[in-house]
Design an enzyme around this catalytic site. Structure first.
Site, PDB file in Angstrom:
ATOM      1  CG  LEU A   1      38.262  50.295  30.688  1.00 50.33           C
ATOM      2  CD1 LEU A   1      38.049  50.772  29.267  1.00 50.33           C
ATOM      3  CD2 LEU A   1      37.028  50.526  31.540  1.00 50.33           C
ATOM      4  CB  CYS A   2      42.311  44.720  32.889  1.00 51.47           C
ATOM      5  SG  CYS A   2      43.393  45.001  31.494  1.00 51.47           S
ATOM      6  CG  HIS A   3      36.934  41.662  32.562  1.00 51.01           C
ATOM      7  ND1 HIS A   3      37.228  42.068  31.278  1.00 51.01           N
ATOM      8  CD2 HIS A   3      35.603  41.846  32.716  1.00 51.01           C
ATOM      9  CE1 HIS A   3      36.118  42.476  30.678  1.00 51.01           C
ATOM     10  NE2 HIS A   3      35.121  42.360  31.533  1.00 51.01           N
TER      11      HIS A   3
ATOM     12  CG  MET B   1      45.555  43.728  28.491  1.00 51.64           C
ATOM     13  SD  MET B   1      46.711  44.579  27.397  1.00 51.64           S
ATOM     14  CE  MET B   1      47.469  45.735  28.504  1.00 51.64           C
ATOM     15  CD  GLU B   2      45.278  39.728  32.777  1.00 48.38           C
ATOM     16  OE1 GLU B   2      44.264  40.184  33.330  1.00 48.38           O
ATOM     17  OE2 GLU B   2      45.356  39.585  31.539  1.00 48.38           O
TER      18      GLU B   2
ATOM     19  CG  ASP C   1      64.076  50.032  41.488  1.00 49.96           C
ATOM     20  OD1 ASP C   1      64.443  51.228  41.620  1.00 49.96           O
ATOM     21  OD2 ASP C   1      63.734  49.323  42.452  1.00 49.96           O
TER      22      ASP C   1
END
Length: 160
Positions: free
Chosen positions: A75-77, A113-114, A128
């Site tokens: 749902l992120c644009h 969110m980014e 990692d």
């Protein structure tokens, strides 16, 4: 309390329609931390690991993750990002690396969110690349520190 925007009145999931929102300058700053053994931190800071420069690889991973956030978070644009910065601050007293990501756009929706995704991916990449020498590393405190722009205005968690 503000209602959840990704649910319609019937409780169904939806992507928020931002077509009526103005494109403005929007900025978000997120931070996080990865703790490790002292020798692991020195190994990372030496830049001589078998897998190459750990910090620069993590920086690239953070930048790439910010650009791919809509592919990772439902749902992120998809946004045209105008700037992405990922930085690291080694802390030899506490045996950790503090991470910071700032993301900017001229879009009708924010980039929180980014920025959070950039910090997360950079931290995971650090893990990692160093897990062969330290599987006890711990990623923590990933959070939004600031956001600017848009209808909800400015948010600041702390003074920088």
């Amino acid at each position: 309390m503000t209602e959840l925007t990704h649910l319609d009145p019937e409780g169904r999931v939806r992507m928020v329609d931002v077509s009526d929102k103005q494109s403005t300058l929007r900025r978000a700053l997120a931070t996080g931390c990865i703790s490790m053994q002292p020798q692991t931190l020195q190994h990372i800071l030496s830049g001589q690991g078998k897998k190459g420069n750990v910090l620069e690889t993590a920086r690239i991973a953070g930048i790439m993750a910010a650009k791919r956030t809509p592919d990772i978070i439902p749902l992120c644009h998809p946004l045209m990002l105008t700037g992405i910065r990922v930085d690291f601050r080694p802390d030899t007293e506490n045996n950790c690396i503090h991470l910071e990501a700032e993301v900017r756009t001229l879009s009708p929706t924010g980039v929180e969110m980014e920025a959070l995704t950039a910090v997360s991916a950079a931290a995971l990449t650090l893990y990692d690349m160093a897990k062969a020498v330290d599987k006890t590393m711990e990623i923590s405190r990933i959070r939004l520190e600031e956001k600017e722009g848009g209808k909800s205005g400015t948010f600041t968690r702390r003074s920088l």
